[in-house]
Design an enzyme around this catalytic site. Structure first.
Site, mmCIF file in Angstrom:
data_model
loop_
_atom_site.group_PDB
_atom_site.id
_atom_site.type_symbol
_atom_site.label_atom_id
_atom_site.label_comp_id
_atom_site.label_asym_id
_atom_site.label_seq_id
_atom_site.Cartn_x
_atom_site.Cartn_y
_atom_site.Cartn_z
ATOM 1 N N CYS A 134 -1.823 0.228 7.255
ATOM 2 C CA CYS A 134 -1.024 1.447 7.005
ATOM 3 C C CYS A 134 -1.310 2.418 8.219
ATOM 4 O O CYS A 134 -0.163 3.386 8.288
ATOM 5 C CB CYS A 134 -1.628 1.943 5.746
ATOM 6 S SG CYS A 134 -1.437 1.138 4.387
ATOM 7 N N GLU A 172 0.765 4.078 1.485
ATOM 8 C CA GLU A 172 1.077 4.948 2.890
ATOM 9 C C GLU A 172 2.014 3.752 3.662
ATOM 10 O O GLU A 172 2.993 4.249 4.080
ATOM 11 C CB GLU A 172 -0.249 4.777 3.648
ATOM 12 C CG GLU A 172 -1.356 5.464 3.168
ATOM 13 C CD GLU A 172 -2.253 4.323 2.389
ATOM 14 O OE1 GLU A 172 -2.196 3.739 1.589
ATOM 15 O OE2 GLU A 172 -3.473 4.601 2.897
ATOM 16 N N HIS A 231 0.795 -1.250 0.079
ATOM 17 C CA HIS A 231 -0.094 0.004 0.069
ATOM 18 C C HIS A 231 0.747 1.329 0.019
ATOM 19 O O HIS A 231 1.913 1.431 0.746
ATOM 20 C CB HIS A 231 -0.934 0.097 1.362
ATOM 21 C CG HIS A 231 -1.821 -1.025 1.558
ATOM 22 N ND1 HIS A 231 -2.931 -1.035 2.160
ATOM 23 C CD2 HIS A 231 -2.029 -2.286 0.552
ATOM 24 C CE1 HIS A 231 -3.632 -2.148 2.006
ATOM 25 N NE2 HIS A 231 -3.258 -2.876 1.112
ATOM 26 N N CYS A 245 -5.679 1.908 5.808
ATOM 27 C CA CYS A 245 -6.246 0.811 6.382
ATOM 28 C C CYS A 245 -5.673 0.540 7.833
ATOM 29 O O CYS A 245 -4.729 1.329 8.018
ATOM 30 C CB CYS A 245 -6.026 -0.556 5.270
ATOM 31 S SG CYS A 245 -4.361 -0.917 5.536
#
Length: 158
Positions: A90, A59, A57, A87
């Site tokens: 993250c 992030e 991801h 999420c």
């Protein structure tokens, strides 16, 4: 605290990065780390491809880079602008790196309605605020903001 001019500028920049990723066949997510003076320190698009990294991801990847370059006391003064709500994974990376402020566009709940049960994005129904509130230091969160614009980036992907 929302500073519409600055926050919307960098949030829209994250949408543009996510749109560029989408046009390249990459999941349309991005993150932009900005210091207290409004300077972009790092930017990152989703890292799922080419190796099918489910933890890639934007992030999480940008926080790994940031935590190698900067100490938490500096990152506490920075803002992470993300095209979609972080999420749980993250949010944990953001917390551990030490970022003090997160501004996001698309909510996790709206993302889940867009992606359904897509195997490449099994969205968690756990708001980032819940993760941050479980920690020992404060992380300011603003979002969802400009959610209609953020949602457009995902049309036709899932």
């Amino acid at each position: 605290m929302l500073n519409e001019h600055i926050d919307f500028k960098f949030l829209r920049y994250s949408f543009a990065l996510a749109e560029d990723a989408k046009l390249r066949g990459i999941h349309p997510f991005s993150a932009v780390l900005v210091d207290a003076n409004g300077e972009i320190l790092l930017e990152q698009i989703n890292g799922y491809l080419p190796n099918l990294d489910m933890t890639g991801h934007a992030e999480r990847v940008i926080m790994t880079k940031a935590s190698k370059l900067y100490r938490p006391d500096f990152l506490q003064t920075c803002t992470l602008y993300v095209s979609a709500e972080p999420c749980a994974m993250c949010a944990g990376a953001i917390y551990w790196a030490g970022v003090g402020r997160v501004v996001y566009g698309l909510s996790e709940a709206t993302l889940k309605t867009l992606t359904g049960n897509h195997p490449e994005n099994p969205t968690l129904a756990l708001p980032c605020r819940t993760v941050f509130e479980s920690g020992q230091r404060e992380v300011e969160v603003l979002g969802p903001l400009l959610e209609d614009e953020a949602e457009l980036v995902h049309h036709g992907v899932w």
